[in-house]
Structure formats: C-alpha cells, structure tokens
Enzyme design. Structure first.
Site, PDB file in Angstrom:
ATOM      1  CB  CYS A 102      64.972 -35.380 -38.504  1.00 34.03           C
ATOM      2  SG  CYS A 102      64.675 -34.113 -37.242  1.00 34.03           S
ATOM      3  CG  HIS A 120      63.518 -32.965 -33.778  1.00 39.95           C
ATOM      4  ND1 HIS A 120      62.816 -32.812 -34.943  1.00 39.95           N
ATOM      5  CD2 HIS A 120      63.344 -31.805 -33.080  1.00 39.95           C
ATOM      6  CE1 HIS A 120      62.226 -31.626 -34.952  1.00 39.95           C
ATOM      7  NE2 HIS A 120      62.542 -30.999 -33.841  1.00 39.95           N
ATOM      8  CB  CYS A 173      61.465 -36.874 -37.903  1.00 42.82           C
ATOM      9  SG  CYS A 173      61.592 -36.140 -36.245  1.00 42.82           S
ATOM     10  CG  ASP A 177      63.879 -58.759 -41.130  1.00 42.76           C
ATOM     11  OD1 ASP A 177      64.087 -57.632 -41.603  1.00 42.76           O
ATOM     12  OD2 ASP A 177      63.036 -58.973 -40.237  1.00 42.76           O
ATOM     13  CD  GLU A 178      65.407 -56.697 -37.264  1.00 43.13           C
ATOM     14  OE1 GLU A 178      66.311 -55.856 -37.115  1.00 43.13           O
ATOM     15  OE2 GLU A 178      64.199 -56.417 -37.147  1.00 43.13           O
ATOM     16  CE  LYS A 215      64.922 -51.740 -40.699  1.00 43.58           C
ATOM     17  NZ  LYS A 215      64.077 -50.741 -40.023  1.00 43.58           N
ATOM     18  CD  GLN A 275      69.584 -54.480 -37.520  1.00 44.82           C
ATOM     19  OE1 GLN A 275      69.307 -54.563 -38.716  1.00 44.82           O
ATOM     20  NE2 GLN A 275      68.674 -54.610 -36.572  1.00 44.82           N
TER      21      GLN A 275
END
Length: 330
Positions: free
Chosen positions: A173, A176, A137, A79-80, A15, A82
């Site tokens: 994923c 897992h 994954c 960026d970042e 990203k 979240q």
C-alpha cells in the site's frame, strides 16, 4: 467499435494470468487472439509469457508487429505493456482505430519509485478503457505501489527497469511503500528467481547439483521476516503421486526461533487438499525434529547418500549412507 484497453495492477495481481485466460476465452469461442510481449522481457524464456500461478502461453514480440498479418486475428493482447515505447503504443492505437481490432494491454502503472513507465504513461493517456486489477498489501489494504527489495529492505534508488519477480519486488500500500515497511512475517511462494535462495538451500543440502534436480520443478516457499528470508522449503511431486519436502533450511543466525516449524506447519495446510501424505527424506539427526511435527517413519533408502553425493557427508562423526523417509498424514 474496437477499443484500446489498459488493465494495470501492482506486482502479484495476476495480470499475466488474466491475459492468458483472455486468450483462452477467445480460442474457446473459435477466435484468434495474438499474444505479444516486449522483447526485453526474457524472464519466462523466448516467446513465452508465464504467470506465477503456473499458467504459460506462447507469444510473439511487440517488435515483430509489422511482420505479422493481423487480418487473421480477432484481438491483440500485450503483456508487460509498461515496457512499451510511445511509438509502440501509437502503433497499437492505429491497430484499434485503423483495423477495428481490440487491443488489451496488461502492465504495471508505476515503477518502484512511484513514477510512470513510458508505456503506462501513454496507455493512461490514450486508452479508451482503463481498469485496475487489484491486489493487497501485507496489511490488508489495497496495494498500489511496486516496492523493489534488496537484502530484505525496500530500495528507492537505481535503474528504472530491473527485471525480476517476487524475489525482487513486492506490492505494498502507499503508506507502507513510503515508510519502506515490509511484512513483519509472511510466507510467500517463489515462482521466479529461485536461484537467489540457493545459498540458504545449501545449508540443508550441500550439493548444488542435487538441489538443481528438484528446485526448477519444485515449489519453493520462503518465510520472510521483515523482508529477510528466515527459512525456505522446497516441495516436489513424487513419482507415486505424492509430495515430498526436499529441502528445509533456516538462516544460521536465525535458528532456534521456530521459523522452520512455522513453515512446515504452513505446508501442511497448503498440501492437505492435494495429497494424503507429505514425505520427507532426512538423516538420523533430523528425525526427532520431524517426528515432533507428526511425521512417522515409512522406509529407508539404502546407500542414498553414498550413491548421490561425490563427497562423504559426515554427521555427528558418522559418514551418512542411508536416507530415512518419514511421512505425515495430511
């Protein structure tokens, strides 16, 4: 018409590298793109965004938006994202709708428990365009979950925000992640949080000061078995343009299982396109191991151990003085 973009992906999906390249593309076309990140993200230092690929770029903080004259910018990159608050996402919406400046946000969609972050929640709700940056994954399926790892295990309890890189998180994923299953064996390059591996590196080099000289600028690789570091290696560039294996260590309880050999053979493949030889400096006791991997003696650096270590290093009852250098043709 300008748009608000949210480009999300799991850990390790490049990203930040994408964000830096978008800024570069704007600059290449003679335009200005403002790079921002939340102030709380200090992993790459103040006012810097950094990718695990080695790319980095200067930035400003999202908290400084009101002090920045945006009229000279053609795009805003975050960026970042979240880590943004609802109010900060609303401010980005206002920039898009009120100033007709496109805003491109990069970030995680969900935390280590599978819950949306505040910033990603409102970006998912308000963004004009939502795009996934994909990664995989260890099993080969698409990775959508961000697993937090501690002591070689997936953990699902704790604070939502704990800053870390690939020493603390891994993309899995959904299956897992739900089972808490990490790769049976994998080799990963560790770009951030290298200090986590210091106790293991000290197994091969007793001087923390010496390790510090090559660890920061070197490339650290870890062979993980079910999430636990079984062996680590540090490779650093030499002044003559070659590359040198500066440290190779195996966890004491896992020695004799061939993990160091697997790691070194993997390094041969990685560095073959970058160098004609891979060098290693070692003591007499380790020479047979490296010769067994195809290394050949090149030269001796006199008094290396005596000159660089404050305390004598004793091997097989003998105080070490000279460093033996070997090289493997790649």
């Amino acid at each position: 018409m300008a748009k608000l973009y949210f480009r999300y992906g799991a850990m390790g999906s490049s990203k930040t590298a994408n964000a830096i390249m978008v800024q570069y593309n704007y600059q290449e076309r003679g335009q200005n793109a403002l790079m921002l990140k939340p102030r709380m993200d200090n992993r790459d230092g103040a006012r810097t965004v950094g990718s695990r690929s080695g790319l980095s770029a200067p930035c400003r903080y999202v908290e400084e938006l009101d002090d920045i004259d945006l009229s000279s910018y053609d795009c805003v990159i975050v960026d970042e994202a979240q880590f943004l608050s609802k109010a900060q996402v609303q401010r980005l919406v206002d920039i898009v709708d009120g100033m007709d400046i496109p805003v491109i946000c990069y970030g995680l969609r969900a935390d280590f428990q599978g819950n949306l972050f505040e910033g990603s929640h409102w970006l998912m709700a308000w963004a004009d365009t939502i795009e996934e940056i994909k990664t995989v994954c260890w099993c080969g399926r698409k990775a959508t979950m961000n697993a937090r790892v501690a002591d070689g295990r997936v953990v699902k309890a704790g604070e939502q925000i704990v800053l870390g890189g690939n020493e603390s998180y891994v993309a899995l994923c959904r299956r897992h992640w739900a089972k808490g299953e990490l790769a049976p064996m994998e080799i990963r390059r560790i770009a951030a949080g290298k200090e986590v591996y210091l106790p293991l590196l000290l197994e091969a080099d007793p001087s923390e000061a010496m390790i510090g000289k090559y660890l920061e600028g070197g490339e650290l690789y870890a062979l993980l078995v079910n999430g636990q570091a079984a062996a680590v290696a540090v490779v650093a560039a030499r002044e003559d343009g070659g590359w040198e294996l500066k440290n190779l260590a195996t966890a004491p309880e896992l020695r004799g299982r061939g993990y160091a050999t697997k790691l070194v053979k993997h390094l041969f493949k990685l560095y073959a396109p970058r160098a004609e030889k891979l060098y290693v400096g070692t003591s007499p006791a380790n020479v047979p191991f490296y010769e067994g991997l195809g290394f050949a003696r090149e030269y001796v650096e006199k008094d290396f151990f005596a000159d660089n270590y404050p305390e004598p290093i004793v091997e097989d009852g003998v105080v070490l003085k000279d460093m033996i250098y070997l090289a493997k043709a790649l």
